[in-house]
Design an enzyme around this catalytic site. Structure first.
Site, mmCIF file in Angstrom:
data_model
loop_
_atom_site.group_PDB
_atom_site.id
_atom_site.type_symbol
_atom_site.label_atom_id
_atom_site.label_comp_id
_atom_site.label_asym_id
_atom_site.label_seq_id
_atom_site.Cartn_x
_atom_site.Cartn_y
_atom_site.Cartn_z
ATOM 1 C CB CYS A 91 -0.884 -0.016 1.253
ATOM 2 S SG CYS A 91 -1.939 1.433 1.413
ATOM 3 C CG HIS A 133 -5.701 -2.211 -1.125
ATOM 4 N ND1 HIS A 133 -4.704 -2.843 -0.415
ATOM 5 C CD2 HIS A 133 -5.426 -0.877 -1.032
ATOM 6 C CE1 HIS A 133 -3.874 -1.927 0.080
ATOM 7 N NE2 HIS A 133 -4.287 -0.729 -0.284
ATOM 8 C CD GLU A 134 -6.617 1.558 -3.806
ATOM 9 O OE1 GLU A 134 -6.716 2.503 -3.004
ATOM 10 O OE2 GLU A 134 -5.541 0.946 -4.004
ATOM 11 C CG HIS A 137 -7.307 2.851 1.270
ATOM 12 N ND1 HIS A 137 -6.533 3.062 2.386
ATOM 13 C CD2 HIS A 137 -6.484 2.267 0.356
ATOM 14 C CE1 HIS A 137 -5.301 2.612 2.165
ATOM 15 N NE2 HIS A 137 -5.248 2.122 0.943
#
Ligand code: ZN
Length: 194
Positions: A91, A133-134, A137
């Protein structure tokens, strides 16, 4: 614009939906792609660069010339997850850190495109992993929050080092203090979310 590192508080912030797509937002997206490519990333969420907005960009090739692989997802919602797959992840907000993360193998994700239209994707493997993953966030979840206890133990020293660096950066004025970030977030939400 720069990528903020763990444990910056904006990385655990739950981003707000974007209300208007205007030139300011298009400029932000362009700047995010630039920062992503120059950092050798394949995805970047708005809160990683200090914007508390439901927005991420990705290009699984990491190659700025392959614009056909660029995606901009505004207010994304993952409607379906299928299967499981463990693979190594890093990341941009955790420089030098990587670990195995279990993700759904395939996802269905709906969002608004930068032209304001609704877009829907079915992604598998690498694209699905980057998008999850994004997406995490935007909900204030970082990949280290998804590790097994033993994987977490392996990177504990790296995280401690990032923590020390972050405290130094605040002291030296390289990054905003938590209070300053809260003020900035409130201001940006007024601009983009209302
Ligand atoms: Zn990340």
């Amino acid at each position: 614009m720069k990528v903020l590192s763990y444990p910056n508080s904006v990385l655990s912030y739950k981003c707000k939906p974007i209300a208007v797509i205007n030139q300011q937002l298009r400029d932000l997206v362009a700047a995010m792609f630039q920062v992503m490519y120059s950092s050798n990333g394949v995805g970047l969420a708005a809160n990683q660069v200090g914007y508390p907005l439901q927005l991420f960009v990705m290009n699984e090739t990491g190659n700025s010339e392959k614009t056909e692989n660029e995606y901009v997802l505004i207010n994304p919602v993952i409607s379906r997850r299928k299967g499981n797959q463990i693979d190594q992840e890093g990341c941009l907000s955790f420089p030098g850190v990587s670990a195995d993360v279990n993700r759904a193998k395939s996802i269905e994700i709906e969002s608004i495109a930068i032209d304001g239209s609704v877009q829907f994707f079915k992604w598998i493997d690498r694209q699905a992993r980057i998008a999850q993953h994004e997406y995490d966030h935007l909900n204030g979840i970082n990949f280290v929050d998804r590790l097994t206890e033993s994987s977490l133990d392996e990177i504990r020293d790296d995280l401690d080092e990032l923590q020390i660096n972050h405290e130094n950066d605040i002291r030296l004025g390289f990054v905003l203090s938590d209070q300053e970030i809260q003020n900035q977030i409130a201001e940006l939400e007024k601009q983009f979310c209302e």
